[in-house]
Structure formats: C-alpha cells, structure tokens
Design a protein around this motif. Structure first.
Motif, short mmCIF file in Angstrom:
data_model
loop_
_atom_site.label_atom_id
_atom_site.label_comp_id
_atom_site.label_asym_id
_atom_site.label_seq_id
_atom_site.Cartn_x
_atom_site.Cartn_y
_atom_site.Cartn_z
N THR A 1 3.54 -25.59 58.52
CA THR A 1 2.59 -25.00 58.67
C THR A 1 1.79 -24.10 57.42
O THR A 1 2.60 -23.65 57.03
N ASP B 1 -0.63 -21.68 55.02
CA ASP B 1 -1.10 -20.32 54.81
C ASP B 1 -2.46 -20.43 55.66
O ASP B 1 -2.46 -19.24 55.91
N ASP B 2 -3.41 -21.38 56.21
CA ASP B 2 -4.75 -21.20 56.79
C ASP B 2 -4.38 -21.03 57.99
O ASP B 2 -4.80 -20.56 59.18
N GLY B 3 -2.51 -21.27 58.47
CA GLY B 3 -2.43 -21.01 59.96
C GLY B 3 -2.18 -22.59 60.87
O GLY B 3 -2.04 -23.00 61.87
N SER B 4 -3.36 -23.86 60.10
CA SER B 4 -3.22 -25.12 60.74
C SER B 4 -1.62 -25.71 60.23
O SER B 4 -1.01 -25.11 59.38
#
Length: 84
Positions: free
Chosen positions: A66, A68-71
């Motif tokens: 995962t 840092d941007d959540g993807s």
C-alpha cells in the motif's frame, strides 16, 4: 477501483487483496537501490507441536503493498521458501 489481470492464472488458495488487508504488517527498511528488507514478528508463541504439524514443502509469500496515497497492489507470489 477496477483492475484487469492477464498472464498466468492465479493458483488455487491464493489470497486476494481484500483478504490480506486485516493481516499484520511487516516493518520494512531500504536495503539497496531498489530493494527492501521486511521483518515480521509472530504475535503468538509457536510451540514445537505447532511447528511439527505445519505442512512442509514450497510456500509462497503474498504481499499487499500500500502506497502513501492509499493505492495498493497484490503480488500473490512475491517470494517463496521451502519448509523441510
């Protein structure tokens, strides 16, 4: 999010990303230009009986990474090891 996969079919009993989300995380540190060394501490004690009852042979490590941007992305066979 919609994703399509091509190439080798996923083997049976391979976890999907949604199954790995509640799993414990590993701690990763850079260990080279494009590699990282990740460690995981087992949360419960493993007895000799538990270890003896574990199946041997080739095991695959599935990784849900995962950003840092959540993807996130799933690699169902990121690494493997053999239990003798």
């Amino acid at each position: 999010m919609t994703a399509s996969v091509s190439g080798t079919p996923t083997p049976p009993n391979t976890p999907s990303g949604h199954l790995l989300r509640p799993a414990e995380s590993a701690t990763c540190e850079p260990s080279g230009h494009d590699t990282a060394r990740c460690t995981y501490t087992v949360a419960v004690a493993v007895t000799a009986t538990d270890a003896d009852a574990s199946p041997g042979g080739l095991w695959h490590v599935a990784v849900l990474a995962t950003a840092d941007d959540g993807s996130s992305t799933l690699d169902p066979e990121a690494a493997d090891f053999t239990v003798e």
